[in-house]
Design a protein around this motif. Structure first.
Motif, PDB file in Angstrom:
ATOM      1  N   LEU A 297       0.805  -1.229   0.000  1.00  0.00           N
ATOM      2  CA  LEU A 297       0.000   0.000   0.000  1.00  0.00           C
ATOM      3  C   LEU A 297       0.834   1.273   0.000  1.00  0.00           C
ATOM      4  O   LEU A 297       0.368   2.325  -0.420  1.00  0.00           O
ATOM      5  CB  LEU A 297      -0.905   0.021   1.242  1.00  0.00           C
ATOM      6  CG  LEU A 297      -1.980  -1.060   1.366  1.00  0.00           C
ATOM      7  CD1 LEU A 297      -2.694  -0.927   2.707  1.00  0.00           C
ATOM      8  CD2 LEU A 297      -2.976  -0.952   0.228  1.00  0.00           C
ATOM      9  N   GLY A 298       2.072   1.173   0.499  1.00  0.00           N
ATOM     10  CA  GLY A 298       2.885   2.363   0.747  1.00  0.00           C
ATOM     11  C   GLY A 298       3.118   3.240  -0.466  1.00  0.00           C
ATOM     12  O   GLY A 298       3.030   4.472  -0.389  1.00  0.00           O
ATOM     13  N   SER A 299       3.422   2.624  -1.586  1.00  0.00           N
ATOM     14  CA  SER A 299       3.717   3.413  -2.794  1.00  0.00           C
ATOM     15  C   SER A 299       2.513   4.245  -3.217  1.00  0.00           C
ATOM     16  O   SER A 299       2.653   5.375  -3.695  1.00  0.00           O
ATOM     17  CB  SER A 299       4.138   2.476  -3.939  1.00  0.00           C
ATOM     18  OG  SER A 299       5.351   1.829  -3.616  1.00  0.00           O
TER      19      SER A 299
ATOM     20  N   ARG B  72      10.232   5.900   5.663  1.00  0.00           N
ATOM     21  CA  ARG B  72      10.332   7.112   6.491  1.00  0.00           C
ATOM     22  C   ARG B  72       9.102   7.247   7.398  1.00  0.00           C
ATOM     23  O   ARG B  72       9.220   7.618   8.559  1.00  0.00           O
ATOM     24  CB  ARG B  72      10.454   8.344   5.602  1.00  0.00           C
ATOM     25  CG  ARG B  72      11.796   8.498   4.886  1.00  0.00           C
ATOM     26  CD  ARG B  72      11.795   9.744   4.021  1.00  0.00           C
ATOM     27  NE  ARG B  72      11.510  10.935   4.811  1.00  0.00           N
ATOM     28  CZ  ARG B  72      10.963  12.041   4.319  1.00  0.00           C
ATOM     29  NH1 ARG B  72      10.636  12.112   3.036  1.00  0.00           N
ATOM     30  NH2 ARG B  72      10.745  13.086   5.095  1.00  0.00           N
ATOM     31  N   VAL B  73       7.935   6.914   6.849  1.00  0.00           N
ATOM     32  CA  VAL B  73       6.693   6.964   7.637  1.00  0.00           C
ATOM     33  C   VAL B  73       6.742   5.938   8.769  1.00  0.00           C
ATOM     34  O   VAL B  73       6.328   6.214   9.898  1.00  0.00           O
ATOM     35  CB  VAL B  73       5.467   6.715   6.732  1.00  0.00           C
ATOM     36  CG1 VAL B  73       4.202   6.565   7.580  1.00  0.00           C
ATOM     37  CG2 VAL B  73       5.299   7.845   5.729  1.00  0.00           C
ATOM     38  N   LEU B  74       7.274   4.760   8.486  1.00  0.00           N
ATOM     39  CA  LEU B  74       7.355   3.710   9.497  1.00  0.00           C
ATOM     40  C   LEU B  74       8.350   4.081  10.606  1.00  0.00           C
ATOM     41  O   LEU B  74       8.167   3.699  11.762  1.00  0.00           O
ATOM     42  CB  LEU B  74       7.733   2.377   8.849  1.00  0.00           C
ATOM     43  CG  LEU B  74       6.623   1.781   7.960  1.00  0.00           C
ATOM     44  CD1 LEU B  74       7.114   0.536   7.242  1.00  0.00           C
ATOM     45  CD2 LEU B  74       5.388   1.449   8.788  1.00  0.00           C
ATOM     46  N   GLN B  75       9.389   4.830  10.269  1.00  0.00           N
ATOM     47  CA  GLN B  75      10.286   5.357  11.303  1.00  0.00           C
ATOM     48  C   GLN B  75       9.499   6.236  12.274  1.00  0.00           C
ATOM     49  O   GLN B  75       9.660   6.138  13.495  1.00  0.00           O
ATOM     50  CB  GLN B  75      11.415   6.185  10.669  1.00  0.00           C
ATOM     51  CG  GLN B  75      12.469   5.365   9.966  1.00  0.00           C
ATOM     52  CD  GLN B  75      13.542   6.242   9.307  1.00  0.00           C
ATOM     53  OE1 GLN B  75      14.583   5.773   8.912  1.00  0.00           O
ATOM     54  NE2 GLN B  75      13.277   7.523   9.179  1.00  0.00           N
ATOM     55  N   TYR B  76       8.640   7.080  11.716  1.00  0.00           N
ATOM     56  CA  TYR B  76       7.777   7.933  12.550  1.00  0.00           C
ATOM     57  C   TYR B  76       6.851   7.078  13.410  1.00  0.00           C
ATOM     58  O   TYR B  76       6.625   7.373  14.592  1.00  0.00           O
ATOM     59  CB  TYR B  76       6.977   8.864  11.643  1.00  0.00           C
ATOM     60  CG  TYR B  76       5.661   9.337  12.212  1.00  0.00           C
ATOM     61  CD1 TYR B  76       5.614  10.268  13.253  1.00  0.00           C
ATOM     62  CD2 TYR B  76       4.455   8.845  11.709  1.00  0.00           C
ATOM     63  CE1 TYR B  76       4.404  10.691  13.770  1.00  0.00           C
ATOM     64  CE2 TYR B  76       3.240   9.266  12.225  1.00  0.00           C
ATOM     65  CZ  TYR B  76       3.219  10.185  13.259  1.00  0.00           C
ATOM     66  OH  TYR B  76       2.025  10.591  13.777  1.00  0.00           O
ATOM     67  N   ALA B  77       6.337   5.971  12.836  1.00  0.00           N
ATOM     68  CA  ALA B  77       5.423   5.086  13.574  1.00  0.00           C
ATOM     69  C   ALA B  77       6.109   4.493  14.801  1.00  0.00           C
ATOM     70  O   ALA B  77       5.515   4.409  15.884  1.00  0.00           O
ATOM     71  CB  ALA B  77       4.918   3.973  12.654  1.00  0.00           C
ATOM     72  N   PHE B  78       7.381   4.091  14.663  1.00  0.00           N
ATOM     73  CA  PHE B  78       8.125   3.537  15.802  1.00  0.00           C
ATOM     74  C   PHE B  78       8.330   4.598  16.884  1.00  0.00           C
ATOM     75  O   PHE B  78       8.187   4.315  18.080  1.00  0.00           O
ATOM     76  CB  PHE B  78       9.493   3.005  15.347  1.00  0.00           C
ATOM     77  CG  PHE B  78       9.403   1.758  14.518  1.00  0.00           C
ATOM     78  CD1 PHE B  78       8.621   0.692  14.908  1.00  0.00           C
ATOM     79  CD2 PHE B  78      10.119   1.651  13.336  1.00  0.00           C
ATOM     80  CE1 PHE B  78       8.541  -0.460  14.142  1.00  0.00           C
ATOM     81  CE2 PHE B  78      10.046   0.509  12.562  1.00  0.00           C
ATOM     82  CZ  PHE B  78       9.247  -0.553  12.969  1.00  0.00           C
TER      83      PHE B  78
ATOM     84  N   SER C  16      14.820  11.564   7.228  1.00  0.00           N
ATOM     85  CA  SER C  16      14.122  12.011   8.440  1.00  0.00           C
ATOM     86  C   SER C  16      12.713  11.426   8.485  1.00  0.00           C
ATOM     87  O   SER C  16      12.095  11.201   7.440  1.00  0.00           O
ATOM     88  CB  SER C  16      14.050  13.542   8.470  1.00  0.00           C
ATOM     89  OG  SER C  16      13.391  14.017   7.309  1.00  0.00           O
ATOM     90  N   PRO C  17      12.203  11.140   9.687  1.00  0.00           N
ATOM     91  CA  PRO C  17      10.853  10.559   9.801  1.00  0.00           C
ATOM     92  C   PRO C  17       9.798  11.450   9.145  1.00  0.00           C
ATOM     93  O   PRO C  17       9.860  12.673   9.255  1.00  0.00           O
ATOM     94  CB  PRO C  17      10.626  10.474  11.315  1.00  0.00           C
ATOM     95  CG  PRO C  17      11.998  10.480  11.907  1.00  0.00           C
ATOM     96  CD  PRO C  17      12.838  11.326  11.006  1.00  0.00           C
ATOM     97  N   ARG C  18       8.862  10.813   8.462  1.00  0.00           N
ATOM     98  CA  ARG C  18       7.784  11.560   7.805  1.00  0.00           C
ATOM     99  C   ARG C  18       6.508  11.397   8.620  1.00  0.00           C
ATOM    100  O   ARG C  18       6.000  10.294   8.792  1.00  0.00           O
ATOM    101  CB  ARG C  18       7.577  11.035   6.382  1.00  0.00           C
ATOM    102  CG  ARG C  18       6.393  11.655   5.666  1.00  0.00           C
ATOM    103  CD  ARG C  18       6.330  11.216   4.217  1.00  0.00           C
ATOM    104  NE  ARG C  18       5.011  11.437   3.639  1.00  0.00           N
ATOM    105  CZ  ARG C  18       4.683  11.155   2.384  1.00  0.00           C
ATOM    106  NH1 ARG C  18       5.600  10.631   1.580  1.00  0.00           N
ATOM    107  NH2 ARG C  18       3.464  11.376   1.927  1.00  0.00           N
ATOM    108  N   ILE C  19       5.994  12.495   9.128  1.00  0.00           N
ATOM    109  CA  ILE C  19       4.810  12.462   9.990  1.00  0.00           C
ATOM    110  C   ILE C  19       3.551  12.342   9.141  1.00  0.00           C
ATOM    111  O   ILE C  19       3.347  13.106   8.195  1.00  0.00           O
ATOM    112  CB  ILE C  19       4.739  13.724  10.862  1.00  0.00           C
ATOM    113  CG1 ILE C  19       5.966  13.796  11.783  1.00  0.00           C
ATOM    114  CG2 ILE C  19       3.449  13.751  11.677  1.00  0.00           C
ATOM    115  CD1 ILE C  19       6.088  15.088  12.555  1.00  0.00           C
ATOM    116  N   GLU C  20       2.733  11.335   9.468  1.00  0.00           N
ATOM    117  CA  GLU C  20       1.452  11.130   8.791  1.00  0.00           C
ATOM    118  C   GLU C  20       0.370  10.969   9.863  1.00  0.00           C
ATOM    119  O   GLU C  20       0.373  10.001  10.620  1.00  0.00           O
ATOM    120  CB  GLU C  20       1.506   9.876   7.907  1.00  0.00           C
ATOM    121  CG  GLU C  20       2.352  10.016   6.662  1.00  0.00           C
ATOM    122  CD  GLU C  20       1.699  10.895   5.600  1.00  0.00           C
ATOM    123  OE1 GLU C  20       0.459  11.057   5.637  1.00  0.00           O
ATOM    124  OE2 GLU C  20       2.434  11.419   4.737  1.00  0.00           O
TER     125      GLU C  20
END
Length: 430
Positions: free
Chosen positions: A81-83, A94-100, A223-227
């Motif tokens: 789904l990510g793409s 990057r989004v998953l980094q933010y999730a962690f 850098s983490p991407r905030i969603e």
């Protein structure tokens, strides 16, 4: 000498139950060979540090921290789904980094507020036993696929891999029966198994790397991407990770008590805070979120290694391995079938731990009812293809597509409902 062998065995056990997941995730996101080794490095670094932090400042038990299966599910979900949602696989990472990072903060807040202790009351011996059975049922597919030679792109059973895997399992049980080497059955099984696979030409090639030593990179994917639309799912995943943590700590404590090892039981707040720090580390170092692994109970029961010292040394070895790319590349080349076959007895023994949980409950009729409903639902979900949930919201998918999570939730709800009904019936009878 026994401490050295015990530490090596812990290190190999952590490796064998941790390497497969980052390799699989790297493949699903199209990372090249060097990037895959670096991803494995960072994950091992975080797992080693996470285990040491918990052993010293958290629950203070010898419990392996492994890549959380729930996070693996999230990675797998967003690989497809990510793409579409975020533009590319790199942006998804990057989004998953933010999730962690978000999960780590939630973990710490919930622990400080005392919610962990309230959740712990839901994990009765019946629920913990069901959780362990579901965990083994879920893992058994991966174990047997690996031992049948169905890992990677292979879709046909490899007779040689199957035969050698069977031999390794027999060897592992045989080592367990030997007086002096029984405690090190995993260590010797992996060594002999790898030699067997090499002799028959089934060993994996070692990826060549460019550097001898490499520190883990911070925010390797950017850098983490905030969603904002990830917040609800991350909250839910964090609650499920908390439940997993509670179940694992509970069963390991019971195994240690059976071996007359004193444990500190009132450390749930500290355990939750350290778990939050470990999620933050995963986001910071672009790795996979760690969670206490219930297989540690089976490892302790099988190896009889109850001391915390070998575990801490073993975790330090994992950290050391992660800093040297050639070593990481070498250990990552251990055939999956060898690892699965060597630790097969460890995870098989978890079934007996689950049955022991049920034995301690007086109302057997109550137990059988909860077990029947929960296992029927949880194991049934494991047979539904993940693609069947593609049209559903990601938060629901993380529950409904995971038999372990779904079955455990059913167990908690069923246990609570039946207990309440029995209390009402008791009051009416009076």
């Amino acid at each position: 000498m026994s401490v050295i062998f015990s530490s090596l065995q812990w290190a190999l056990f952590i490796l064998m139950s941790s390497v497969v997941i980052p390799v699989a995730i790297a493949s699903s996101y199209g990372l090249d060979a060097i990037s895959t080794v670096e991803f494995v490095q960072r994950t091992l670094f975080v797992l080693g540090i996470a285990g040491i932090l918990q052993a010293l400042f958290g629950h203070r038990l010898p419990v392996q921290e492994g890549p959380a299966g729930l996070w693996w599910g999230v990675f797998s979900l967003y690989a497809g789904l990510g793409s579409v949602l975020f533009g590319s696989q790199l942006e998804t990472l990057r989004v998953l980094q933010y999730a962690f990072l978000l999960s780590g903060v939630i973990f710490i807040v919930l622990s400080v507020l005392g919610l962990v202790k309230k959740l712990a009351r839901l994990f009765t011996p019946t629920v913990v036993g069901i959780y362990l059975i579901l965990m083994v049922a879920q893992l058994s597919g991966s174990f047997l696929q690996g031992m049948f030679g169905l890992s990677g792109d292979s879709k046909v059973v490899d007779g040689k891999v199957l035969l050698l895997s069977f031999i390794i399992v027999i060897l592992s049980y045989g080592f367990m029966k030997l007086p002096r080497v029984g405690h090190y059955s995993v260590l010797f099984s992996i060594i002999f198994g790898w030699i067997l696979f090499a002799v028959f030409g089934l060993s994996k090639p070692v990826t060549m790397v460019n550097s001898f030593i490499k520190l883990p990179e911070v925010f390797a994917f950017g850098s983490p991407r905030i969603e904002a639309n990830m917040i609800i799912m991350v909250i839910f995943i964090t609650l499920l990770l908390l439940a997993n943590m509670l179940a694992t700590v509970s069963v390991v404590q019971q195994v240690l008590e059976c071996h007359h090892v004193p444990v500190e039981k009132d450390r749930l707040k500290q355990t939750g805070i350290i778990s939050g720090i470990n999620q933050l580390l995963a986001g910071f170092f672009s790795a996979i979120g760690a969670v206490p692994v219930s297989g540690s109970a089976g490892f302790i029961e099988t190896s009889k290694i109850t001391s915390k010292k070998p575990f801490i040394i073993g975790s330090l070895l994992i950290v050391a391995i992660s800093l040297f790319p050639p070593v990481t590349s070498f250990v990552a080349a251990i055939p999956e079938a060898v690892g699965y076959a060597a630790i097969f007895p460890v995870f098989a023994s978890i079934i007996s731990l689950a049955l022991q949980e049920f034995e301690g409950v007086e109302n057997k009729g109550h137990v059988f009812q909860v077990v029947g409903i929960s296992l029927f639902a949880g194991i049934g979900v494991m047979f539904i293809p993940s693609q069947a949930f593609s049209a559903m919201p990601p938060t629901l998918v993380s529950v409904l597509s995971n038999g372990l999570v779904f079955g455990a939730i059913i167990a908690v709800i069923t246990e609570a409902v039946l207990t309440k009904m029995e209390k009402k019936q008791g009051e009416t009878a009076k």
